[in-house]
Design a protein around this motif. Sequence first.
Motif, PDB file in Angstrom:
ATOM      1  N   ALA A 133      -8.419   3.210  -5.443  1.00  0.00           N
ATOM      2  CA  ALA A 133      -9.653   2.878  -3.801  1.00  0.00           C
ATOM      3  C   ALA A 133     -10.247   3.617  -2.770  1.00  0.00           C
ATOM      4  O   ALA A 133     -10.957   3.826  -2.290  1.00  0.00           O
ATOM      5  N   SER A 160      -2.579  -3.125   0.575  1.00  0.00           N
ATOM      6  CA  SER A 160      -3.616  -1.781  -0.280  1.00  0.00           C
ATOM      7  C   SER A 160      -4.412  -1.578   0.850  1.00  0.00           C
ATOM      8  O   SER A 160      -5.419  -0.678   1.045  1.00  0.00           O
ATOM      9  N   HIS A 178       1.693   5.196  -4.527  1.00  0.00           N
ATOM     10  CA  HIS A 178       1.512   3.313  -4.664  1.00  0.00           C
ATOM     11  C   HIS A 178      -0.380   3.817  -4.458  1.00  0.00           C
ATOM     12  O   HIS A 178      -0.764   2.849  -5.041  1.00  0.00           O
ATOM     13  N   VAL A 179      -0.384   4.788  -3.685  1.00  0.00           N
ATOM     14  CA  VAL A 179      -1.657   4.560  -3.107  1.00  0.00           C
ATOM     15  C   VAL A 179      -2.932   5.298  -4.161  1.00  0.00           C
ATOM     16  O   VAL A 179      -3.706   4.948  -4.414  1.00  0.00           O
ATOM     17  N   ASN A 233      -3.528   0.635   3.764  1.00  0.00           N
ATOM     18  CA  ASN A 233      -3.383   1.979   3.217  1.00  0.00           C
ATOM     19  C   ASN A 233      -4.882   2.389   3.190  1.00  0.00           C
ATOM     20  O   ASN A 233      -4.854   3.812   3.556  1.00  0.00           O
ATOM     21  N   GLN A 234      -5.648   2.298   2.458  1.00  0.00           N
ATOM     22  CA  GLN A 234      -7.247   2.292   2.215  1.00  0.00           C
ATOM     23  C   GLN A 234      -7.617   3.030   3.493  1.00  0.00           C
ATOM     24  O   GLN A 234      -8.824   3.721   3.552  1.00  0.00           O
ATOM     25  N   ASP A 282       2.674   5.114   3.920  1.00  0.00           N
ATOM     26  CA  ASP A 282       2.723   4.214   3.536  1.00  0.00           C
ATOM     27  C   ASP A 282       4.214   3.643   3.833  1.00  0.00           C
ATOM     28  O   ASP A 282       5.284   3.486   2.840  1.00  0.00           O
ATOM     29  N   TYR A 340      -1.943   2.304  -8.103  1.00  0.00           N
ATOM     30  CA  TYR A 340      -1.374   0.532  -7.799  1.00  0.00           C
ATOM     31  C   TYR A 340      -2.856   0.185  -7.724  1.00  0.00           C
ATOM     32  O   TYR A 340      -2.532  -1.191  -7.302  1.00  0.00           O
ATOM     33  N   GLU A 341      -3.380   1.510  -6.943  1.00  0.00           N
ATOM     34  CA  GLU A 341      -4.727   0.405  -5.691  1.00  0.00           C
ATOM     35  C   GLU A 341      -5.866   1.335  -5.825  1.00  0.00           C
ATOM     36  O   GLU A 341      -7.536   0.989  -5.427  1.00  0.00           O
TER      37      GLU A 341
END
Length: 345
Positions: free
Chosen positions: A97, A65, A89-90, A68-69, A174, A93-94
Amino acid sequence: MTVADAFVDLRSDTVTRPTPGMREAMAGADVGDDVYGEDPTVNALEAEVAALFGHEAALFAPSGSMANQIALQLVVPPGNELLCDADAHVVTYEIGAAAAYGGISSRTWPAVGADVDPDAVAAMIRPDGYWAVPTRAIAVEQTHNRGGGGVIPLATLRELRRIADDAQVALHCDGARIWHAHVADGVPLADYGALFDTLSVCLSKGLGAPVGSLVVGSADKIERARFLRKRMGGGMRQAGILAAAGRYALAHHVERLADDHAKAARLAEAIAPFGVLATTVRTNLVPLDLTKAPMDAHALAAAARAEGVLVSVLGPRTARLVTHLGVDDAGIDRAVEVLTRVLRG
Ligand SMILES: Cc1ncc(COP(=O)(O)O)c(C=O)c1O
């Protein structure tokens, strides 16, 4: 007794524990203070991963995470826009962010997993100007987690690269499970690397390291990434002990992913007659759609758990099985026996 000793744990490939060889590599790792750039094992891992993807540099981060961020903040300035799949996912599930840390506005295409339609993505891109949020980056997920471990074909990615170049926007991958795509489709990691401005790749999913992901990109971007990582509280000190696990995983656990794929295919074949497979299984994820099953996802998970098999519940009628290096053939035999019995009702 730990969960791993008591159950066949098919919830996620993040539940793996370091193997004896990996623990030995960790115990013997040469370390230093990585915030000073002085951890030789972290430096070696970063150089290795950058080279694997044919990029200039890479940065070790505590989680997928965060990787990615950091990458998204590199390519999308505050108040600008990221395009991605609705199930990415970004944005799933993040925990918000991209907006919370990066001031990034995200707009999604309808969830299609690995079946990305480049023309549909191209049609979403908004140009620079003062009247609308300008698109600055497109993110894809390889393999696609909520898309059931699907692999985006190389031809699709090449088309997205062309579209990104034409529109002068960045392309982020990702790649938490890009190793699985590499093994499933035989695409060299450097061929994937050549298509993206930034990648995040993860050592603690299928590869079995306890911790760690990397941001991959140009030297300039990774220099900035180091600053962003520190700002987000991700500067680690004697992290070589973790990087050693990652180096061991890269040396020993990539090609063996073919075993995990074969095990997932065995699970899929056994449960296919029950009409609950959500999609064709390509890698190590087996997504279940229980819409037509006699029980919902919680009931399935509870019944399987009672017989020593752990299943992930993703929604009221969606569940998932994941193979990984902590599940051997005997575990798959057991899972097939239990799940087919439970699904028979
Ligand atoms: C596709 C994908 N990206 C990113 C992540 C985030 O990784 P982490 O749990 O290390 O933050 C995950 C985690 O499962 C994932 O599946």
